[in-house]
Write an enzyme that holds these catalytic residues in place. Structure first.
Site, PDB file in Angstrom:
ATOM      1  N   LEU A  73       0.830  -1.216   0.000  1.00 42.60           N
ATOM      2  CA  LEU A  73       0.000   0.000   0.000  1.00 42.60           C
ATOM      3  C   LEU A  73       0.863   1.265   0.000  1.00 42.60           C
ATOM      4  O   LEU A  73       0.575   2.247  -0.701  1.00 42.60           O
ATOM      5  CB  LEU A  73      -0.883  -0.048   1.258  1.00 42.60           C
ATOM      6  CG  LEU A  73      -2.129   0.800   1.310  1.00 42.60           C
ATOM      7  CD1 LEU A  73      -3.012   0.580   0.093  1.00 42.60           C
ATOM      8  CD2 LEU A  73      -2.902   0.474   2.593  1.00 42.60           C
ATOM      9  N   HIS A  76       2.272   3.552  -2.903  1.00 45.74           N
ATOM     10  CA  HIS A  76       1.527   4.622  -3.592  1.00 45.74           C
ATOM     11  C   HIS A  76       2.033   5.977  -3.115  1.00 45.74           C
ATOM     12  O   HIS A  76       1.658   6.476  -2.057  1.00 45.74           O
ATOM     13  CB  HIS A  76       0.022   4.437  -3.374  1.00 45.74           C
ATOM     14  CG  HIS A  76      -0.488   3.251  -4.126  1.00 45.74           C
ATOM     15  ND1 HIS A  76      -0.661   3.279  -5.491  1.00 45.74           N
ATOM     16  CD2 HIS A  76      -0.795   2.000  -3.725  1.00 45.74           C
ATOM     17  CE1 HIS A  76      -1.067   2.084  -5.907  1.00 45.74           C
ATOM     18  NE2 HIS A  76      -1.155   1.285  -4.850  1.00 45.74           N
ATOM     19  N   ARG A  77       2.910   6.560  -3.931  1.00 49.31           N
ATOM     20  CA  ARG A  77       3.703   7.711  -3.504  1.00 49.31           C
ATOM     21  C   ARG A  77       2.906   8.986  -3.335  1.00 49.31           C
ATOM     22  O   ARG A  77       3.326   9.899  -2.642  1.00 49.31           O
ATOM     23  CB  ARG A  77       4.843   7.934  -4.515  1.00 49.31           C
ATOM     24  CG  ARG A  77       5.832   6.798  -4.525  1.00 49.31           C
ATOM     25  CD  ARG A  77       6.591   6.728  -5.813  1.00 49.31           C
ATOM     26  NE  ARG A  77       5.745   6.254  -6.908  1.00 49.31           N
ATOM     27  CZ  ARG A  77       6.148   6.115  -8.153  1.00 49.31           C
ATOM     28  NH1 ARG A  77       7.379   6.429  -8.471  1.00 49.31           N
ATOM     29  NH2 ARG A  77       5.318   5.672  -9.079  1.00 49.31           N
ATOM     30  N   ASN A 152      -5.849  12.256  -2.201  1.00 47.59           N
ATOM     31  CA  ASN A 152      -6.897  13.006  -2.903  1.00 47.59           C
ATOM     32  C   ASN A 152      -7.718  12.054  -3.774  1.00 47.59           C
ATOM     33  O   ASN A 152      -7.336  10.895  -3.996  1.00 47.59           O
ATOM     34  CB  ASN A 152      -6.303  14.201  -3.666  1.00 47.59           C
ATOM     35  CG  ASN A 152      -5.394  13.773  -4.794  1.00 47.59           C
ATOM     36  OD1 ASN A 152      -5.746  12.930  -5.616  1.00 47.59           O
ATOM     37  ND2 ASN A 152      -4.193  14.351  -4.827  1.00 47.59           N
ATOM     38  N   ARG A 163      -5.935  -1.817  -7.226  1.00 45.54           N
ATOM     39  CA  ARG A 163      -5.958  -2.744  -6.093  1.00 45.54           C
ATOM     40  C   ARG A 163      -7.286  -3.468  -5.881  1.00 45.54           C
ATOM     41  O   ARG A 163      -7.392  -4.290  -4.965  1.00 45.54           O
ATOM     42  CB  ARG A 163      -5.563  -1.992  -4.815  1.00 45.54           C
ATOM     43  CG  ARG A 163      -4.219  -1.274  -4.883  1.00 45.54           C
ATOM     44  CD  ARG A 163      -3.068  -2.242  -5.021  1.00 45.54           C
ATOM     45  NE  ARG A 163      -1.768  -1.559  -4.922  1.00 45.54           N
ATOM     46  CZ  ARG A 163      -0.607  -2.188  -4.903  1.00 45.54           C
ATOM     47  NH1 ARG A 163      -0.559  -3.505  -4.971  1.00 45.54           N
ATOM     48  NH2 ARG A 163       0.523  -1.520  -4.835  1.00 45.54           N
TER      49      ARG A 163
HETATM   50  C1  LIG Z   1      -0.894  -6.393  -9.062  1.00 48.60           C
HETATM   51  C2  LIG Z   1       0.354  -5.667  -8.686  1.00 48.60           C
HETATM   52  C3  LIG Z   1       1.554  -6.337  -8.589  1.00 48.60           C
HETATM   53  C4  LIG Z   1       2.726  -5.655  -8.249  1.00 48.60           C
HETATM   54  N1  LIG Z   1       3.885  -6.341  -8.153  1.00 48.60           N
HETATM   55  C5  LIG Z   1       5.036  -5.699  -7.831  1.00 48.60           C
HETATM   56  C6  LIG Z   1       6.283  -6.387  -7.724  1.00 48.60           C
HETATM   57  O1  LIG Z   1       6.356  -7.597  -7.931  1.00 48.60           O
HETATM   58  N2  LIG Z   1       7.384  -5.693  -7.387  1.00 48.60           N
HETATM   59  C7  LIG Z   1       7.347  -4.331  -7.144  1.00 48.60           C
HETATM   60  O2  LIG Z   1       8.386  -3.738  -6.851  1.00 48.60           O
HETATM   61  N3  LIG Z   1       6.185  -3.653  -7.206  1.00 48.60           N
HETATM   62  C8  LIG Z   1       5.028  -4.293  -7.547  1.00 48.60           C
HETATM   63  N4  LIG Z   1       3.854  -3.584  -7.605  1.00 48.60           N
HETATM   64  C9  LIG Z   1       3.843  -2.156  -7.245  1.00 48.60           C
HETATM   65  C10 LIG Z   1       3.806  -1.236  -8.484  1.00 48.60           C
HETATM   66  O3  LIG Z   1       4.962  -1.397  -9.277  1.00 48.60           O
HETATM   67  C11 LIG Z   1       3.697   0.230  -8.058  1.00 48.60           C
HETATM   68  O4  LIG Z   1       4.832   0.612  -7.305  1.00 48.60           O
HETATM   69  C12 LIG Z   1       2.491   0.501  -7.204  1.00 48.60           C
HETATM   70  O5  LIG Z   1       1.357  -0.126  -7.742  1.00 48.60           O
HETATM   71  C13 LIG Z   1       2.241   2.008  -7.156  1.00 48.60           C
HETATM   72  O6  LIG Z   1       1.708   2.378  -8.398  1.00 48.60           O
HETATM   73  P1  LIG Z   1       1.964   3.743  -9.113  1.00 48.60           P
HETATM   74  O7  LIG Z   1       3.414   4.019  -9.230  1.00 48.60           O
HETATM   75  O8  LIG Z   1       1.151   3.762 -10.385  1.00 48.60           O
HETATM   76  O9  LIG Z   1       1.178   4.698  -8.131  1.00 48.60           O
HETATM   77  P2  LIG Z   1       1.523   5.966  -7.239  1.00 48.60           P
HETATM   78  O10 LIG Z   1       2.854   5.912  -6.606  1.00 48.60           O
HETATM   79  O11 LIG Z   1       0.336   6.006  -6.392  1.00 48.60           O
HETATM   80  O12 LIG Z   1       1.532   7.138  -8.265  1.00 48.60           O
HETATM   81  C14 LIG Z   1       0.335   7.540  -8.945  1.00 48.60           C
HETATM   82  C15 LIG Z   1       0.692   7.937 -10.363  1.00 48.60           C
HETATM   83  O13 LIG Z   1       1.490   9.132 -10.290  1.00 48.60           O
HETATM   84  C16 LIG Z   1       2.454   9.091 -11.326  1.00 48.60           C
HETATM   85  N5  LIG Z   1       3.789   9.086 -10.719  1.00 48.60           N
HETATM   86  C17 LIG Z   1       4.088   8.921  -9.402  1.00 48.60           C
HETATM   87  N6  LIG Z   1       5.416   9.016  -9.208  1.00 48.60           N
HETATM   88  C18 LIG Z   1       5.959   9.220 -10.425  1.00 48.60           C
HETATM   89  C19 LIG Z   1       7.286   9.363 -10.893  1.00 48.60           C
HETATM   90  N7  LIG Z   1       8.343   9.335 -10.072  1.00 48.60           N
HETATM   91  N8  LIG Z   1       7.485   9.565 -12.216  1.00 48.60           N
HETATM   92  C20 LIG Z   1       6.452   9.610 -13.079  1.00 48.60           C
HETATM   93  N9  LIG Z   1       5.147   9.454 -12.713  1.00 48.60           N
HETATM   94  C21 LIG Z   1       4.914   9.263 -11.402  1.00 48.60           C
HETATM   95  C22 LIG Z   1       2.200   7.827 -12.161  1.00 48.60           C
HETATM   96  O14 LIG Z   1       1.316   8.134 -13.203  1.00 48.60           O
HETATM   97  C23 LIG Z   1       1.509   6.926 -11.151  1.00 48.60           C
HETATM   98  O15 LIG Z   1       0.714   5.933 -11.756  1.00 48.60           O
HETATM   99  C24 LIG Z   1       2.677  -4.246  -7.973  1.00 48.60           C
HETATM  100  C25 LIG Z   1       1.461  -3.581  -8.071  1.00 48.60           C
HETATM  101  C26 LIG Z   1       0.305  -4.259  -8.414  1.00 48.60           C
HETATM  102  C27 LIG Z   1      -0.993  -3.494  -8.489  1.00 48.60           C
END
Ligand SMILES: Cc1cc2nc3c(=O)[nH]c(=O)nc-3n(C[C@H](O)[C@H](O)[C@H](O)COP(=O)(O)OP(=O)(O)OC[C@H]3O[C@@H](n4cnc5c(N)ncnc54)[C@H](O)[C@@H]3O)c2cc1C
Length: 196
Positions: A73, A76-77, A152, A163
């Site tokens: 969880l 999610h940055r 937000n 998720r």
């Molecule tokens: C089913 C599933 C399996 C997964 N398996 C793995 C795994 O095996 N290993 C692993 O390490 N992780 C895994 N993850 C985690 C995944 O890689 C993401 O880190 C996590 O889902 C957060 O997603 P996000 O980066 O889209 O979202 P958030 O961090 O919530 O960011 C929201 C959105 O903001 C934008 N954003 C945020 N930061 C940046 C940035 N620095 N640059 C550009 N755009 C940005 C992007 O559009 C992003 O989608 C998994 C996730 C899921 C859902």
């Protein structure tokens, strides 16, 4: 040892109508257009992908999950988190855990034994002088953990889409479906395109 289910609850007392009106007020400044049907406006910005307007509203959820789901969880940055600390909380009296198995299955029996062993070792270490931040080395990933997550509405939509999907872990989906249910009850227009 206590075994519980993962859970999520909305902490804020919200006025859904006010929330939609606020989004409409912020969104309509760009064209100076007259205010009207806020729900319809929110529906249209989501449909057009004009989702930055949703960032004007944030919500806080109290979540109880195990340490593994917590780690997923907090990837999610754009959300903010405050998490129960295993450095400071002392679990010597009892561990509260979340099981991946159904009651009375073979897996459940192994799970209970492993969690019980961890609880006993943790207590023994504390009793022999270890601090919680040392004894936590034996705590299992299934340890129940309380956290607050604030995000937000745009980010919450993003998290819910990822998720609640079948690819997500069953316990993560359990939590997210509870958050989705809160939206369906109070702010359904925000999640019309998200299926549980
Ligand atoms: C089913 C599933 C399996 C997964 N398996 C793995 C795994 O095996 N290993 C692993 O390490 N992780 C895994 N993850 C985690 C995944 O890689 C993401 O880190 C996590 O889902 C957060 O997603 P996000 O980066 O889209 O979202 P958030 O961090 O919530 O960011 C929201 C959105 O903001 C934008 N954003 C945020 N930061 C940046 C940035 N620095 N640059 C550009 N755009 C940005 C992007 O559009 C992003 O989608 C998994 C996730 C899921 C859902």
């Amino acid at each position: 040892m206590k075994i519980i289910e993962p859970s999520a609850e909305l902490v804020d007392e919200i006025n859904p109508e006010q929330i939609l009106k606020k989004i409409e007020m912020c969104g309509k400044v760009s064209r100076k257009s007259t205010l009207g049907d806020a729900e319809q406006f929110v529906r249209s910005i989501i449909k057009r992908g004009h989702e930055s307007v949703l960032e004007h509203v944030s919500l806080t959820f109290k979540i109880i999950c195990d340490r593994a789901i917590m780690a997923e969880l907090t990837r999610h940055r754009l959300a903010s988190f405050t998490v129960e600390s295993t450095r400071y909380v002392n679990y010597k009296d009892s561990l509260t855990v979340i099981s991946p198995f159904k009651n009375d299955t073979v897996g459940d029996t192994f799970f209970r034994q492993a969690a019980y062993d961890a609880e006993k070792t943790y207590r023994d270490w504390i009793q022999s002088g270890a601090t919680p931040e040392q004894a936590r080395a034996v705590l299992p990933l299934c340890l129940a953990t309380e956290l607050y997550m604030t995000a937000n509405l745009r980010e919450l939509r993003h998290i819910l889409k990822l998720r609640t999907d079948k690819a997500a872990h069953p316990q993560m989906r359990q939590i997210m479906n509870q958050i989705l249910a809160v939206f369906k009850e109070k702010l359904p227009v925000i999640v019309e395109d998200i299926k549980s």
